[in-house]
Design a protein around this motif. Structure first.
Motif, PDB file in Angstrom:
ATOM      1  N   ALA A 206       0.839  -1.208   0.000  1.00 28.97           N
ATOM      2  CA  ALA A 206       0.000   0.000   0.000  1.00 28.97           C
ATOM      3  C   ALA A 206       0.870   1.253   0.000  1.00 28.97           C
ATOM      4  N   LYS A 207       0.445   2.266  -0.755  1.00 37.34           N
ATOM      5  CA  LYS A 207       1.228   3.510  -0.836  1.00 37.34           C
ATOM      6  C   LYS A 207       1.358   4.173   0.530  1.00 37.34           C
ATOM      7  N   PHE A 224       5.006   8.998  -2.283  1.00 41.02           N
ATOM      8  CA  PHE A 224       3.721   9.271  -2.936  1.00 41.02           C
ATOM      9  C   PHE A 224       3.218  10.674  -2.583  1.00 41.02           C
ATOM     10  N   GLU A 225       3.359  11.060  -1.327  1.00 36.25           N
ATOM     11  CA  GLU A 225       2.939  12.427  -0.978  1.00 36.25           C
ATOM     12  C   GLU A 225       3.850  13.444  -1.657  1.00 36.25           C
ATOM     13  N   LEU A 226       5.131  13.081  -1.829  1.00 37.81           N
ATOM     14  CA  LEU A 226       6.051  14.013  -2.502  1.00 37.81           C
ATOM     15  C   LEU A 226       5.716  14.135  -3.992  1.00 37.81           C
ATOM     16  N   GLY A 274      -4.178  13.086  -6.747  1.00 39.73           N
ATOM     17  CA  GLY A 274      -3.039  12.422  -7.375  1.00 39.73           C
ATOM     18  C   GLY A 274      -3.026  11.016  -6.826  1.00 39.73           C
ATOM     19  N   TRP A 275      -2.061  10.738  -5.958  1.00 40.90           N
ATOM     20  CA  TRP A 275      -2.088   9.457  -5.240  1.00 40.90           C
ATOM     21  C   TRP A 275      -3.098   9.541  -4.099  1.00 40.90           C
ATOM     22  N   PRO A 282      -2.748  12.829   2.492  1.00 45.28           N
ATOM     23  CA  PRO A 282      -2.306  11.532   3.015  1.00 45.28           C
ATOM     24  C   PRO A 282      -2.854  11.267   4.412  1.00 45.28           C
ATOM     25  N   PRO A 283      -3.118  10.010   4.750  1.00 45.66           N
ATOM     26  CA  PRO A 283      -3.657   9.695   6.079  1.00 45.66           C
ATOM     27  C   PRO A 283      -2.615   9.952   7.163  1.00 45.66           C
TER      28      PRO A 283
END
Ligand code: NAD
Length: 522
Positions: A206-207, A224-226, A274-275, A282-283
């Motif tokens: 998972a990302k 992924f957040e970047l 995006g992701w 992001p979580p």
């Protein structure tokens, strides 16, 4: 009075560069053919300077700095400068044409390009005096990021590089000298941070887990957040350009998962998705285990490497197999792992091999895989890998042990390398390849990666902390088990291990003959 600096292109980078030059007391001509671009740039520079002044970071009133920036729509005006820095759109012909015109208008000017992906030598080829052209690669936002890559093209006069390094220092920057190779230094060495993360995601991780693990290692953001922050399109274009420039070298191959999102218009924060989807983005990171197990099981820790040493120093452990509940095997080489005390569950490091592969020769003993990358800190996440045969007592023992000592654990689908280590090993391998090609010196390489990307350690110094031999053996294992050329260890890493060298600083980037030369070992 200081020399005049002209900046061509008043976009994101141009206005940042103009602001830096003006703050360093240079009269600046900011050229853009579009009046709206100039107007917007001056407003944004003014607002940014005001913020700096409020934070006490400006030695004079913002208006005084702003007054040194003269907007212009005529190239003749821009040509009257000692330094010209172009930051126009990333198109070879446009950059060639502009700098060629500038060179004709003022043959004495030093012409710099802020290109991130084009060849400085190719841009210079269109200019009458290519020896007057070099790269000054600023990072975004140029007014804040201290790193500047000073890029010498094949025909750049050596004295110009010295002058440029001094100029950047006088602007409060930290310049590093790099050679004119695809992606220069930072954009090339950073490729696996995204590329390998995409691979792992493609293999079923998972990302969110990948992002959490990389943050746990001290990276300011997960891959992924970047990518969402940079823009998936921008990141994909950088990957594609390096891949093409190296004629399809498999290490740089872009990933279809990223391309899919780009064509779907899911470009990251700027498009709201995006992701992740924004907001909320992001979580949040997982909280550390709330109720640590009391009386955790003690392992026998095997291995001489820095990970084994760090675990022994940090956590209680058994000194003999008789007193141990399980074996925590930190060795990397598969053959060595087969020599494990019988009768105990085995939790084995996955840097070179998957848990399923590690379990094969140890029939009769429960086996699980683990990875934890030094330096170990309170936020380090322990990755746990059940073999394909399924969870077993070894996995539960490992979980109880690491959680008892306050570490978050994640149980992930089996694959060789682990998440954090696999990405780091490929960053190290890429850094070694850039070093071998003389892109930068070892110290500059590490400094540039820390400054340009916020990595907690430079990849070469990180490799030294892990020891070069386990990194090499792990890459060999990854190449064997995954069967892909992208994991092949760089020959320089092999040579260093064969020669018993442990530190990159003992290498000088290029000898008289253009080859890497080796100074005495540590
Ligand atoms: P941008 O699109 O924000 O700005 C480009 C500017 O150039 C615009 O203001 C545009 O009006 C102007 N322009 C267009 N045609 C022109 C011409 N013929 N003459 C002069 N100006 C013209 O782009 P950017 O992000 O600032 O990128 C500029 C350069 O910097 C590119 O080479 C890019 O690869 C490089 N770079 C960008 C970043 C980044 O993160 N954005 C980082 C490092 C390097």
């Amino acid at each position: 009075m200081k020399e005049t600096v002209s900046v061509l292109g008043a976009g994101t980078m141009g206005r940042g560069i103009a602001q830096v030059a003006a703050t360093a007391q240079h009269p600046v001509v900011l050229y853009d053919p579009y009046p709206a671009a100039l107007e917007k740039a001056l407003l944004e520079i003014g607002a940014d300077l005001k913020k700096s002044a409020e934070k006490g970071r400006l030695a004079e009133p913002p208006e005084a700095v702003l007054a040194r920036i003269q907007p212009s729509q005529t190239l003749e005006e821009a040509a009257q400068a000692a330094w010209v820095i172009e930051a126009v759109p990333e198109k070879l012909e446009l950059k060639q044409e502009l700098l060629a015109r500038l060179g004709r208008l003022n043959p004495k000017a030093i012409l710099a390009t802020n290109t991130s992906t084009l060849s400085v030598s190719a841009i210079a080829a269109a200019v009458e005096a290519p020896e007057r052209v070099l790269g000054l690669h600023f990072f975004n936002p140029a007014q804040r990021m201290r790193l500047v890559e000073v890029v010498g093209g094949l025909r750049t006069e050596a004295a110009l590089i010295t002058q440029a390094l001094a100029l950047m220092q006088s602007w409060g920057k930290e310049p590093v000298q790099v050679s004119d190779t695809p992606g220069f230094l930072v954009n090339r060495v950073a490729r696996p941070f995204y590329g390998e993360a995409l691979r792992l995601h493609g293999e079923g991780i998972a990302k969110e887990h990948i992002d959490w693990i990389m943050r746990g290692l001290g990276f300011p953001m997960g891959p992924f957040e970047l990518m969402d922050l940079i823009g998936l399109d921008v990141n994909y274009a950088a990957s594609t350009s390096v891949y093409q420039a190296f004629y399809g070298e498999p290490r740089y191959r872009p990933h279809p998962l990223q391309q899919q999102r780009v064509v779907a218009g899911l470009l990251g924060r700027k498009t709201g998705q995006g992701w992740y989807t924004y907001p909320p983005g992001p979580p949040p990171r997982p909280a550390p285990p709330a109720t640590p197990h009391t009386n955790p099981p003690l392992p026998l820790i095997l291995g001489p490497n820095p990970l084994a040493q760090a675990l022994r120093a940090r956590f209680p452990h058994a000194e003999t197999p008789e007193r141990a509940r399980f074996v925590l095997d930190c060795r990397v080489v598969l053959e060595r792992k087969e020599d494990t005390p019988p009768g105990l569950p085995v939790v084995s490091l996955v840097w070179g091999h998957s848990a399923s592969r590690l379990a094969a020769p140890l029939r009769g003993q429960p086996v699980a895989g683990f990875s934890l990358v030094p330096p170990i800190g309170p936020s380090s996440i322990v990755e746990l890998y059940p073999p394909l045969s399924g969870p077993n007592p070894a996995l539960e023992l490992a979980r109880a042990y690491f959680e008892a000592h306050g570490h978050t654990t994640l149980v992930l689908p089996d694959q060789p390398g682990g998440v954090g280590f696999r990405i780091l090993a490929l960053l190290i391998n890429e850094a070694v390849s850039a070093l071998a090609e003389g892109v930068a010196s070892p110290a500059d390489l590490d400094r540039a990666m820390r400054l340009g990307t916020g990595y907690p350690l430079g990849p070469l110094e990180w490799a030294e902390q892990l020891w070069l031999k386990p990194v090499l053996r792990a890459l060999e294992g990854l190449q064997a088990e995954l069967g892909e050329d992208r994991y092949r260890p760089h020959p320089l890493l092999r040579r260093m291990v064969a020669a018993g060298l442990e530190a990159f600083r003992n290498l000088s980037p290029k000898g008289e003959d253009g080859q890497i030369s080796t100074k005495e070992a540590r």
